[in-house]
Design a protein around this motif. Sequence first.
Motif, mmCIF file in Angstrom:
data_model
loop_
_atom_site.group_PDB
_atom_site.id
_atom_site.type_symbol
_atom_site.label_atom_id
_atom_site.label_comp_id
_atom_site.label_asym_id
_atom_site.label_seq_id
_atom_site.Cartn_x
_atom_site.Cartn_y
_atom_site.Cartn_z
ATOM 1 N N ILE A 325 0.842 -1.194 0.000
ATOM 2 C CA ILE A 325 0.000 0.000 0.000
ATOM 3 C C ILE A 325 0.880 1.247 0.000
ATOM 4 O O ILE A 325 0.577 2.248 -0.663
ATOM 5 C CB ILE A 325 -0.954 -0.020 1.204
ATOM 6 C CG1 ILE A 325 -1.999 -1.135 0.991
ATOM 7 C CG2 ILE A 325 -1.643 1.328 1.388
ATOM 8 C CD1 ILE A 325 -3.000 -1.254 2.114
ATOM 9 N N GLY A 326 1.984 1.176 0.732
ATOM 10 C CA GLY A 326 2.911 2.304 0.728
ATOM 11 C C GLY A 326 3.432 2.596 -0.675
ATOM 12 O O GLY A 326 3.548 3.769 -1.074
ATOM 13 N N ASP A 327 3.731 1.544 -1.432
ATOM 14 C CA ASP A 327 4.203 1.737 -2.806
ATOM 15 C C ASP A 327 3.124 2.382 -3.667
ATOM 16 O O ASP A 327 3.411 3.249 -4.508
ATOM 17 C CB ASP A 327 4.612 0.394 -3.423
ATOM 18 C CG ASP A 327 5.920 -0.133 -2.849
ATOM 19 O OD1 ASP A 327 6.621 0.647 -2.170
ATOM 20 O OD2 ASP A 327 6.244 -1.316 -3.084
ATOM 21 N N THR A 328 1.876 1.978 -3.454
ATOM 22 C CA THR A 328 0.770 2.567 -4.221
ATOM 23 C C THR A 328 0.653 4.050 -3.923
ATOM 24 O O THR A 328 0.440 4.881 -4.820
ATOM 25 C CB THR A 328 -0.549 1.856 -3.897
ATOM 26 O OG1 THR A 328 -0.443 0.470 -4.220
ATOM 27 C CG2 THR A 328 -1.708 2.474 -4.676
ATOM 28 N N VAL A 333 1.328 9.744 -5.581
ATOM 29 C CA VAL A 333 1.944 11.043 -5.308
ATOM 30 C C VAL A 333 2.806 11.481 -6.486
ATOM 31 O O VAL A 333 2.789 12.659 -6.890
ATOM 32 C CB VAL A 333 2.773 10.969 -4.014
ATOM 33 C CG1 VAL A 333 3.666 12.211 -3.874
ATOM 34 C CG2 VAL A 333 1.860 10.854 -2.799
ATOM 35 N N ALA A 334 3.575 10.554 -7.045
ATOM 36 C CA ALA A 334 4.433 10.870 -8.191
ATOM 37 C C ALA A 334 3.599 11.356 -9.371
ATOM 38 O O ALA A 334 3.962 12.343 -10.047
ATOM 39 C CB ALA A 334 5.246 9.641 -8.592
ATOM 40 N N GLN A 335 2.479 10.705 -9.630
ATOM 41 C CA GLN A 335 1.609 11.112 -10.732
ATOM 42 C C GLN A 335 1.035 12.503 -10.493
ATOM 43 O O GLN A 335 0.950 13.332 -11.413
ATOM 44 C CB GLN A 335 0.481 10.097 -10.900
ATOM 45 C CG GLN A 335 0.966 8.718 -11.366
ATOM 46 C CD GLN A 335 -0.128 7.663 -11.271
ATOM 47 O OE1 GLN A 335 -1.277 7.970 -10.939
ATOM 48 N NE2 GLN A 335 0.239 6.415 -11.546
ATOM 49 N N ARG A 336 0.649 12.784 -9.262
ATOM 50 C CA ARG A 336 0.071 14.085 -8.940
ATOM 51 C C ARG A 336 1.109 15.197 -9.096
ATOM 52 O O ARG A 336 0.788 16.299 -9.567
ATOM 53 C CB ARG A 336 -0.485 14.066 -7.521
ATOM 54 C CG ARG A 336 -1.737 13.203 -7.392
ATOM 55 C CD ARG A 336 -2.255 13.193 -5.967
ATOM 56 N NE ARG A 336 -3.506 12.428 -5.857
ATOM 57 C CZ ARG A 336 -4.191 12.269 -4.719
ATOM 58 N NH1 ARG A 336 -3.738 12.822 -3.595
ATOM 59 N NH2 ARG A 336 -5.306 11.570 -4.706
ATOM 60 N N LEU A 350 14.190 10.831 -4.757
ATOM 61 C CA LEU A 350 15.514 10.587 -4.199
ATOM 62 C C LEU A 350 15.593 9.223 -3.539
ATOM 63 O O LEU A 350 16.652 8.596 -3.476
ATOM 64 C CB LEU A 350 15.854 11.671 -3.171
ATOM 65 C CG LEU A 350 16.043 13.087 -3.729
ATOM 66 C CD1 LEU A 350 16.261 14.073 -2.595
ATOM 67 C CD2 LEU A 350 17.215 13.126 -4.689
ATOM 68 N N GLY A 351 14.486 8.743 -3.052
ATOM 69 C CA GLY A 351 14.423 7.473 -2.338
ATOM 70 C C GLY A 351 13.406 7.581 -1.229
ATOM 71 O O GLY A 351 13.087 8.676 -0.749
ATOM 72 N N GLY A 352 12.862 6.428 -0.800
ATOM 73 C CA GLY A 352 11.858 6.454 0.256
ATOM 74 C C GLY A 352 10.696 7.336 -0.125
ATOM 75 O O GLY A 352 10.121 7.200 -1.214
ATOM 76 N N ASP A 353 10.348 8.276 0.758
ATOM 77 C CA ASP A 353 9.236 9.199 0.475
ATOM 78 C C ASP A 353 9.749 10.601 0.183
ATOM 79 O O ASP A 353 9.040 11.585 0.405
ATOM 80 C CB ASP A 353 8.251 9.219 1.646
ATOM 81 C CG ASP A 353 8.906 9.683 2.951
ATOM 82 O OD1 ASP A 353 10.160 9.691 3.009
ATOM 83 O OD2 ASP A 353 8.184 10.038 3.898
ATOM 84 N N GLU A 354 10.990 10.711 -0.306
ATOM 85 C CA GLU A 354 11.589 12.002 -0.618
ATOM 86 C C GLU A 354 11.575 12.262 -2.119
ATOM 87 O O GLU A 354 12.031 11.421 -2.905
ATOM 88 C CB GLU A 354 13.032 12.060 -0.095
ATOM 89 C CG GLU A 354 13.120 11.968 1.424
ATOM 90 C CD GLU A 354 14.555 11.974 1.904
ATOM 91 O OE1 GLU A 354 14.778 12.323 3.075
ATOM 92 O OE2 GLU A 354 15.459 11.631 1.105
ATOM 93 N N ALA A 385 -6.257 3.414 -1.706
ATOM 94 C CA ALA A 385 -5.260 2.390 -2.016
ATOM 95 C C ALA A 385 -5.728 1.049 -1.473
ATOM 96 O O ALA A 385 -5.757 0.845 -0.244
ATOM 97 C CB ALA A 385 -3.905 2.755 -1.433
ATOM 98 N N ARG A 386 -6.157 0.175 -2.384
ATOM 99 C CA ARG A 386 -6.585 -1.184 -2.025
ATOM 100 C C ARG A 386 -7.653 -1.170 -0.932
ATOM 101 O O ARG A 386 -7.597 -1.893 0.053
ATOM 102 C CB ARG A 386 -5.397 -2.034 -1.577
ATOM 103 C CG ARG A 386 -4.306 -2.115 -2.624
ATOM 104 C CD ARG A 386 -3.295 -3.168 -2.309
ATOM 105 N NE ARG A 386 -2.298 -3.230 -3.368
ATOM 106 C CZ ARG A 386 -1.376 -4.174 -3.473
ATOM 107 N NH1 ARG A 386 -1.342 -5.169 -2.577
ATOM 108 N NH2 ARG A 386 -0.497 -4.149 -4.448
#
Length: 445
Positions: A325-328, A333-336, A350-354, A385-386
């Motif tokens: 779910i975190g990946d979703t 967020v990336a799409q937005r 950059l990695g993780g949620d950054e 998300a799911r």
Amino acid sequence: MGERHTDAASAEQLAQRYRSLVEHTPDAICVHESGTIVYVNPAMVRLLGARSADDLLGLSIQTFVHPDSIPPMLARIAQLTAEGSASPPAEMDLVRVDGRTVPVQTVSVLTVWQGELAYQVVVHDLTAQRAAEDSARRAESHFTTVVSQLEEGVLVVDRRGRLESINPAGRRILGIDDADPVLGRRFDELPATMIDRDGHPLPGDQHPMARTLATGEVVTRFVFGVERVDGQLVWLSCNCRLLNPDSPDSSGVSSFADITEYRASRRQLEYQATHDALTGLANRSLILSQLSTALADEGGTLVTTVLFIDLDGFKAINDTLGHAIGDTVLQIVAQRLQRALRAEDLVGRLGGDEFLVLLAGHPQRADLPALVERLRVTMSEPIIARGHRLEVSASIGITELGPHERRTPEAVLHDADLAMYRDKPAGHRELGLGQNRRSNNTHAS
């Protein structure tokens, strides 16, 4: 009386020279009278494999002529009616004493031999020539077979650029039907459209074959595309050279291989090396590379503002709902972020949620708060998300690049990270993180 003696001596001397010439000439010579051999020179003895001239004299000339060659021979000499008349050169087969056949070229001359009409025959052995021709035919056949079996396309064009030959692989790669009569056409008029690496039409005079024909230059690994008549686009790696570099009239030969799959694989590898596998955004390597290019730009027009974005409370989503779910959430967020920004702005993970945003051009400083607020609103919209309804917020740090920027890309990222940290809600700050941090041209939103 003295004059007649002198004339006779001169005639005898001339005859002696003629006999010496005939005896030593490399071509075989024989004389036959009414079909019977009355004279052979040493070369004729060797040609027929006899031990001496005595083995041949008195025998019928037809004894040493292949049965298939006898009728044409008789027809030729029947046309010789005047002394000194000669038959045109003709090829025929002789049969040696040991029974082997010898290919020869002959010329028969109607002459006088010891007061009687006879035929003097000059015989040239074609054995070496035929062997060379057979060898050339075998080599050509071998070459043709090899070229026809190649997976690589091969075509030959003349000095005018007209197609002389093309192998099956060439037709297959270019999408040319076997029944399409392309020989004689110019290579740039084939039923396929050539394009350059950027997808623009490739003029015929810029094709490497045109360069090779014009200058003799060898061209290797020239890459271009071909739009085939069936709609497929294939990419080729082409080599061009002259068949005979020492000849000004030499044709050119081009060999080419289909590198479509290789090119696609290479592009895929390049993409994977510069993009985040989960979100498809630019990865840290590409971000630093683009930022380095921007910092080296004296005009300062490529990138002027850097946004460092970190999701608040994302760790709790991973811990309570799982990484799937975190990946979703990260993907959404990336799409937005991409939808909320311009095409010329670079969005990376950059990695993780950054996340990091490189803003291009010269945005007005007064416009930055509105842009940041728009990003906050966009990312704060509920995410499904799911089956879980989630809400996330983001902390955003801003650092601007000066006209004579001296920071490294890593230093810029560090300063943006500090600004993002100061923007975080107090409850989300890690204990002790950010104490004593300072930076120039850096502020929180």
